[in-house]
Design a protein around this motif. Structure first.
Motif, PDB file in Angstrom:
ATOM      1  N   LYS A  45     -39.714   0.467  -2.518  1.00  0.00           N
ATOM      2  CA  LYS A  45     -39.418  -0.827  -2.376  1.00  0.00           C
ATOM      3  C   LYS A  45     -38.096  -0.839  -1.428  1.00  0.00           C
ATOM      4  CE  LYS A  45     -41.972  -2.458  -5.680  1.00  0.00           C
ATOM      5  NZ  LYS A  45     -43.340  -3.270  -5.460  1.00  0.00           N
ATOM      6  N   GLY A  46     -37.949  -1.715  -0.421  1.00  0.00           N
ATOM      7  CA  GLY A  46     -36.741  -1.544   0.374  1.00  0.00           C
ATOM      8  C   GLY A  46     -35.806  -2.300  -0.503  1.00  0.00           C
ATOM      9  N   ILE A  47     -34.435  -1.611  -0.619  1.00  0.00           N
ATOM     10  CA  ILE A  47     -33.529  -2.024  -1.432  1.00  0.00           C
ATOM     11  C   ILE A  47     -32.202  -2.376  -1.053  1.00  0.00           C
ATOM     12  CG2 ILE A  47     -34.494  -0.770  -3.615  1.00  0.00           C
ATOM     13  CD1 ILE A  47     -32.046   1.036  -3.371  1.00  0.00           C
ATOM     14  N   ALA A  48     -31.445  -3.254  -1.538  1.00  0.00           N
ATOM     15  CA  ALA A  48     -30.194  -3.761  -1.141  1.00  0.00           C
ATOM     16  C   ALA A  48     -29.020  -2.731  -1.371  1.00  0.00           C
ATOM     17  CB  ALA A  48     -29.918  -5.022  -1.684  1.00  0.00           C
ATOM     18  N   GLU A  49     -28.909  -1.579  -1.084  1.00  0.00           N
ATOM     19  CA  GLU A  49     -28.059  -0.706  -1.274  1.00  0.00           C
ATOM     20  C   GLU A  49     -27.217  -0.205  -0.046  1.00  0.00           C
ATOM     21  OE1 GLU A  49     -27.996   0.238  -4.636  1.00  0.00           O
ATOM     22  OE2 GLU A  49     -27.752   2.370  -4.756  1.00  0.00           O
ATOM     23  N   PHE A  57     -36.225   2.361  -2.883  1.00  0.00           N
ATOM     24  CA  PHE A  57     -36.553   2.844  -4.063  1.00  0.00           C
ATOM     25  C   PHE A  57     -37.739   3.579  -4.092  1.00  0.00           C
ATOM     26  CE2 PHE A  57     -38.368   2.344  -8.324  1.00  0.00           C
ATOM     27  CZ  PHE A  57     -37.641   3.085  -8.906  1.00  0.00           C
ATOM     28  N   PHE A 121     -32.603   9.852  -7.745  1.00  0.00           N
ATOM     29  CA  PHE A 121     -32.301   8.552  -8.198  1.00  0.00           C
ATOM     30  C   PHE A 121     -31.162   8.688  -9.056  1.00  0.00           C
ATOM     31  CE2 PHE A 121     -32.590   4.452 -10.680  1.00  0.00           C
ATOM     32  CZ  PHE A 121     -32.361   3.372  -9.955  1.00  0.00           C
ATOM     33  N   GLU A 123     -29.190   6.590 -12.403  1.00  0.00           N
ATOM     34  CA  GLU A 123     -29.299   5.200 -12.991  1.00  0.00           C
ATOM     35  C   GLU A 123     -27.985   4.773 -13.323  1.00  0.00           C
ATOM     36  OE1 GLU A 123     -31.922   3.725 -14.105  1.00  0.00           O
ATOM     37  OE2 GLU A 123     -33.393   5.230 -14.435  1.00  0.00           O
ATOM     38  N   GLY A 124     -27.861   3.714 -13.344  1.00  0.00           N
ATOM     39  CA  GLY A 124     -26.599   2.891 -13.413  1.00  0.00           C
ATOM     40  C   GLY A 124     -26.197   1.455 -12.710  1.00  0.00           C
ATOM     41  N   VAL A 125     -25.417   0.757 -13.118  1.00  0.00           N
ATOM     42  CA  VAL A 125     -25.116  -0.386 -12.745  1.00  0.00           C
ATOM     43  C   VAL A 125     -23.463  -0.500 -12.052  1.00  0.00           C
ATOM     44  CG1 VAL A 125     -24.661  -2.739 -13.410  1.00  0.00           C
ATOM     45  CG2 VAL A 125     -26.616  -1.493 -14.302  1.00  0.00           C
TER      46      VAL A 125
ATOM     47  N   TYR B  44     -30.162  -1.918 -11.721  1.00  0.00           N
ATOM     48  CA  TYR B  44     -31.016  -2.866 -10.859  1.00  0.00           C
ATOM     49  C   TYR B  44     -30.734  -2.962  -9.626  1.00  0.00           C
ATOM     50  CZ  TYR B  44     -26.962  -6.102 -11.314  1.00  0.00           C
ATOM     51  OH  TYR B  44     -25.655  -6.677 -11.096  1.00  0.00           O
ATOM     52  N   LYS B  45     -31.634  -3.264  -8.664  1.00  0.00           N
ATOM     53  CA  LYS B  45     -31.374  -3.238  -7.207  1.00  0.00           C
ATOM     54  C   LYS B  45     -32.035  -4.314  -6.847  1.00  0.00           C
ATOM     55  CE  LYS B  45     -30.329   1.122  -7.737  1.00  0.00           C
ATOM     56  NZ  LYS B  45     -29.055   1.633  -7.482  1.00  0.00           N
ATOM     57  N   GLY B  46     -31.297  -5.178  -5.802  1.00  0.00           N
ATOM     58  CA  GLY B  46     -31.980  -6.081  -5.184  1.00  0.00           C
ATOM     59  C   GLY B  46     -33.252  -5.647  -3.969  1.00  0.00           C
ATOM     60  N   ILE B  47     -34.182  -6.028  -4.321  1.00  0.00           N
ATOM     61  CA  ILE B  47     -35.451  -5.558  -3.615  1.00  0.00           C
ATOM     62  C   ILE B  47     -36.147  -6.631  -2.348  1.00  0.00           C
ATOM     63  CG2 ILE B  47     -35.993  -3.906  -5.260  1.00  0.00           C
ATOM     64  CD1 ILE B  47     -38.574  -5.422  -5.665  1.00  0.00           C
ATOM     65  N   PHE B  57     -35.575  -4.983  -8.630  1.00  0.00           N
ATOM     66  CA  PHE B  57     -36.154  -3.993  -9.617  1.00  0.00           C
ATOM     67  C   PHE B  57     -35.202  -3.741 -10.748  1.00  0.00           C
ATOM     68  CE2 PHE B  57     -36.152   0.442 -10.669  1.00  0.00           C
ATOM     69  CZ  PHE B  57     -37.574   0.656 -11.130  1.00  0.00           C
ATOM     70  N   HIS B  59     -34.205  -1.601 -14.293  1.00  0.00           N
ATOM     71  CA  HIS B  59     -34.637  -0.573 -15.149  1.00  0.00           C
ATOM     72  C   HIS B  59     -34.022  -0.621 -16.390  1.00  0.00           C
ATOM     73  CE1 HIS B  59     -35.442   3.879 -15.736  1.00  0.00           C
ATOM     74  NE2 HIS B  59     -36.530   3.203 -16.402  1.00  0.00           N
ATOM     75  N   PHE B 121     -43.348  -4.661 -14.238  1.00  0.00           N
ATOM     76  CA  PHE B 121     -43.109  -3.872 -12.807  1.00  0.00           C
ATOM     77  C   PHE B 121     -44.520  -3.295 -12.621  1.00  0.00           C
ATOM     78  CE2 PHE B 121     -42.808  -0.288 -10.068  1.00  0.00           C
ATOM     79  CZ  PHE B 121     -42.087  -0.913  -8.968  1.00  0.00           C
TER      80      PHE B 121
END
Lengths: 338, 338
Positions: A45-49, A57, A121, A123-125, B44-47, B57, B59, B121
């Motif tokens: 998935k294209g992500i907003a990072e 992702f 990848f 994990e974390g926020v 979590y990621k904006g997708i 997304f 997790h 998901f």
């Protein structure tokens, strides 16, 4: 009037705007992944990072990854530094994305005409409103990063340090005052002071140089990792701390939180003690760090290309921090206990 | 000239443009998740999934999920239909996202001022250039969906069926020819034929109504699931098949692939045989489906709001399909073997 069954496209998308710059088809991705040993593709998935690169992702039978395609703002010749650094730091126990190498040992590949890498990848926020506990954890992680970089064999000049600021200001030039009344004059005065007083002989090595809240992950109360090493370079450790001070200890309105600053320093010094020259340089470093982000934001703000998909960040947030820094007399004002 | 250490923001981002409309802070999300029993937040990621809503997304220690915030194009009063439908279909063995209910049993919540849901998901990858095997699998999944919806207790009118097309056309009005020479006249002629010949008594029930390649996932060669039920409604089954025929069996230049059509029908009929009325209605249904997507694309194309973050899809792709449909004499021309 729009047909009621078909409402118009929303006019004012709020808040975060994120662009996936490059589309990657399933076929192109499958061909790219054939060079890696990470198992079969399950989803991407294209992500907003980040806003500088295209990020996906990626989930395979081998695990979760981030696939990054480097767009024009990252110079390809700098990529080996960034990728080797992440690999080095990960091998020294720093929780950061780790490049995945192809069967043939390459970390850097090409996908859809762009340099591309797969990293593990994390994990974390990201915490939007950090408190002192977050700042303490950040300080510790920053000092650990500085220590872990000690035996890294590569160097990269900080292309956005003091000598870059006047050219950036000249790019914005006469338009600065259209963003904030008096900004040009304030900036000229800051530049004179900073060019004169900028410290040149502080302890240094690899710094992250962009450790904003977006780039630090937490799970629950614990710091789980650091990302986005694409401004990393060789510079003074205390300058990295000054960047964090700006990014983590102020509100957008310019209010400074001394408790956060104190916690940031305490966390840092629990791992690596600042020497007296670093302590006395902190005010000028913090002011310089604020000017650096004000200037790059200003240039972006004044150069939004037509049809741009990413809204630039507000340079005025850093103009307000500069007002605070000008009033500072010593590192004590930031919360350092000596 | 930009400062060399700080290249300008790229001017022409290519291909996919995706907007995350609503920013969700870690604190807002944590408060929202407290109502669910899906474990602790890991990331979590904006997708970039769909262009109508904000999607993340998500997790957690309980698994992987999609968090959707509904933006203005989805009518809140329709949400119970969509959510109950996904739940119903999942309980009948259709691989589709399944709404996760809160401790108190609610599928629909509110987050950042918007209706919001968490769904399971679904792994899988969208195929950009489908071949006959993909179309065969799609046909089977579509027929299974139609069968699984048979005992679903709710109904929702298709607000984008034949009676909606003239009002949509009138919205585009005189500007249609600015998109393609002669488009207004062609559309008026199509509308007259379709309004006159549109079949009213075909077998029907719940249809997906938007089963484009984006909304169908594959893992390897196998179809792994269907997503995006936000156009689902009650209408003729064969109309759903006609939508798929348009979406899967043509190239963007309007070339029809008979082998894909044949495979789509074969896959469908392996599960549910079309009756003679459906077979003879296929040409008018396919032409209508093409007109429906041409018209909504046309309206969006002509109403791009200033500062829009999503580039509208090209209505001319469906204008070209319409040229093919006008030449069709029977379902045989689409590859149906009788």
């Amino acid at each position: 009037m729009p047909y009621p069954g078909y409402p118009p496209v929303p006019k004012n998308p709020s808040a975060t705007d994120v662009a996936v710059y490059t589309e990657v088809s399933d076929a192109a991705l499958a061909a790219f992944l054939a060079d890696y040993e990470i198992g079969g593709l399950l989803s991407y998935k294209g992500i907003a990072e980040g806003v500088e690169n295209t990020n996906f992702f990626l989930h395979t039978t081998g695990g979760s990854f981030i696939l990054t395609l480097y767009e024009k703002r990252v110079r390809e010749e700098d990529l080996p530094f960034f990728l080797n650094l992440m690999e080095h730091l990960a091998s020294r126990g720093i929780a950061c994305p780790q490049p995945v190498r192809t069967r043939e040992g390459a970390a850097l590949g090409r996908l859809c005409g762009r340099p591309a890498v797969i990293v593990t990848f994390l994990e974390g926020v990201s915490v939007k409103s950090p408190g002192p506990d977050h700042c303490r954890a950040l300080g510790g992680a920053l000092a650990a990063l500085h220590a872990a970089g000690a035996d890294f064999g590569m160097a990269r000049e900080n292309s956005l340090s003091v000598s870059a600021w006047r050219p950036l200001f000249e790019q914005a030039g006469s338009q600065a005052d259209s963003v904030s009344e008096g900004l040009a004059e304030r900036t000229r005065a800051d530049l004179s002071v900073l060019e004169r007083d900028w410290p040149r002989a502080l302890p240094g090595g690899v710094i992250h140089a962009d450790l904003f809240t977006d780039n630090v992950f937490f799970i629950g109360d614990g710091l789980s990792g650091l990302i986005d090493f694409y401004f990393a370079c060789t510079d003074a450790f205390a300058y990295d701390l000054a960047i964090c001070l700006n990014a983590w200890c102020f509100d957008a309105d310019g209010t400074f939180h001394r408790d956060r600053g104190a916690a940031l320093f305490a966390g840092y010094e629990a791992v690596r003690r600042l020497d007296p020259a670093e302590v006395s340089a902190l005010p000028v470093l913090a002011r310089g760090a604020a000017l650096r982000f004000m200037l790059t934001r200003l240039v972006d703000w004044l150069n939004v290309p037509p049809g741009a998909l990413v809204r630039p960040k507000d340079p005025r947030e850093y103009d307000r921090r500069l007002a605070f820094h000008r009033s500072v007399e010593s590192a004590r004002d930031y919360g350092l206990a000596r």
